[in-house]
Design an enzyme around this catalytic site. Structure first.
Site, PDB file in Angstrom:
ATOM      1  N   LYS A   1      57.887 -72.281   0.987  1.00 30.57           N
ATOM      2  CA  LYS A   1      58.783 -71.867  -0.097  1.00 30.57           C
ATOM      3  C   LYS A   1      58.261 -72.462  -1.398  1.00 30.57           C
ATOM      4  O   LYS A   1      58.104 -73.683  -1.516  1.00 30.57           O
ATOM      5  CB  LYS A   1      60.208 -72.346   0.175  1.00 30.57           C
TER       6      LYS A   1
ATOM      7  N   ASP B   1      75.958 -72.379  -2.213  1.00 27.57           N
ATOM      8  CA  ASP B   1      75.482 -70.994  -2.320  1.00 27.57           C
ATOM      9  C   ASP B   1      75.551 -70.369  -0.921  1.00 27.57           C
ATOM     10  O   ASP B   1      74.604 -69.750  -0.441  1.00 27.57           O
ATOM     11  CB  ASP B   1      74.037 -70.985  -2.854  1.00 27.57           C
TER      12      ASP B   1
END
Ligand code: ADP
Ligand code: MG
Length: 398
Positions: free
Chosen positions: A124, A229
């Site tokens: 990532k 989130d």
């Protein structure tokens, strides 16, 4: 920005030294003066060797000449930072080759990579500055001396924070990817063989998956954490086939949580808002997608708050602070992420009506898969043979 690793194998040891010198110089200089690069690189060949490397690096876009400056100088590009991080991962044997991009957000690129044994993992790459330049300007107070390099600083903070949480959660037995390595603005983690909830149109038992997701959220809270989130993009759902004693097969769905840079403590001033938002996000999704509405109200923040650290449960919010994250760093990152949220809400609002279960990034992905298919670097080792034996890149402190 797409990660193109093609030039990596062609860089010589001197080029890496010069690239590292530009990175080091960036800590105190918006534009790194050429004489400083020469000094920091300490090449045997002296200035001419450095100039040769500078041209080679600038040609493939890893550093960029800044012309309007009062003095001659260079700055590190995102590509340059990507290469440095990959070089470190390769030297530490966390990454051997880079494959396809499987996800692209506004603030990250997700790539499949392989280690030396051929095992697939996920890389990532945080790209916080991509949208935050605007924000960064409006947050000058926080980022006074860092504005030009703030994309680097913020992306690195996001990766550090995400990695610290992934470690803490993994150690505590939460279903999260296995953290493998972190360098600069990047993380290597295990590849979860699952789709995001967003891509799942039907589940046999929505009530049971909903209950699992809420209980995970409450378990996080009991360790002092709010995901921040918790939505259908950040919950991957594994399908586990089980066979009962009488031979009947059934499928059990197991959620895996990802994406942690925005996690907050249950002690945060806005904790209740974040907690409620996470709960409501899941509720809204289950109603819309699976036509499932829970019969019970809540869960409520005030009840969750009472469970924090109960019975000696480890406070993971404290663990992460103890891992070297200062209050100032958390504040800087929060300021940048807040703006990212504003941006996202706008985007999601616009998509609301056409929420037909399609993956938002389809168009972009199609375009990419063509590019990715052409990518000659797929599966190729990142570094030249000579280098892959060699030196370990030092990680600069923030
Ligand atoms: P962002 O911060 O940009 O939202 P995420 O960490 O949520 O990035 O990852 C974006 C997407 O990439 C996810 O929705 C998921 O599809 C995929 N992804 C990320 N990490 C993994 C992983 N470890 N295994 C499998 N897929 C992943
Ligand atoms: Mg995400």
């Amino acid at each position: 920005m797409k990660l193109d690793t093609r030039a990596m194998r062609h860089l010589a040891a001197e080029d890496w030294k010069v690239l590292t010198a530009v990175e080091q110089g960036s800590k105190n200089h918006e534009i790194v003066p050429t004489p400083l690069i020469e000094k920091l690189a300490r090449l045997r060949g002296g200035a001419s060797g450095v100039h040769k490397s500078i041209s080679a690096l600038a040609k493939v876009g890893l550093i960029a000449r800044v012309k309007e400056a009062k003095y001659d100088g260079y700055r590190l590009t995102y590509g340059g930072l990507d290469y440095l991080a990959l070089h470190t991962h390769a030297s530490r044997k966390a990454v051997y080759s880079v494959g396809n991009r499987i996800g692209v957000g506004k603030e990250s690129d997700i790539m499949v990579v392989a280690d030396h044994s051929g095992k697939q993992c996920v890389l990532k790459i945080h790209r916080l500055g991509r949208i935050s330049f605007r924000t960064v300007k409006s947050n000058r107070d926080y980022l006074k001396n860092r504005n030009a390099q703030s994309w680097m600083y913020l992306s690195r903070l996001a990766a550090m924070k995400e990695y610290a949480f992934m470690n803490a959660l993994h150690e505590e037995g939460f279903p999260v990817p296995v953290p493998i390595a972190q360098s600069r603005h990047t993380i290597v983690m295990s590849l979860v063989d699952a789709f995001p909830l967003r891509q799942i149109s039907d589940v046999p038992d929505p009530a049971s998956l909903y209950a699992d997701l809420i209980s995970l959220l409450l378990r996080l809270a009991s360790h002092g954490l709010i995901h921040g989130d918790y939505n259908e993009f950040n919950i991957l759902v594994k399908e586990i086939k089980t066979t009962a004693e009488d031979g009947t097969e059934s499928i059990k769905l197991e959620p895996v949580i990802i994406d942690f840079p925005q996690m907050v403590s249950m002690e945060h001033v806005n904790a209740e808002m974040y907690f409620d938002r996470d709960v409501n996000c899941i509720k809204r999704f289950f109603t819309r997608r699976f036509h499932f509405t829970p019969t019970q109200p809540g869960p409520f923040f005030k009840d969750a708050k009472k469970t924090v650290g109960k019975g000696g449960l480890k406070r993971l919010d404290a663990t992460v602070e103890a891992s070297g994250f200062t209050k100032k760093m958390l504040k800087d990152l929060e300021a940048a992420i807040k703006d990212k949220e504003g941006d996202k809400e706008g985007r999601e609002g616009a998509n609301d009506e056409e929420d037909d279960g399609e993956y938002d990034e389809d168009e972009d992905d199609e375009e990419d898969s063509e590019e990715d298919g052409d990518d000659e670097t797929n599966g190729q080792p990142l570094l030249s043979d000579e280098l892959s034996k060699g030196l370990l890149q030092d990680e600069p402190s923030i």
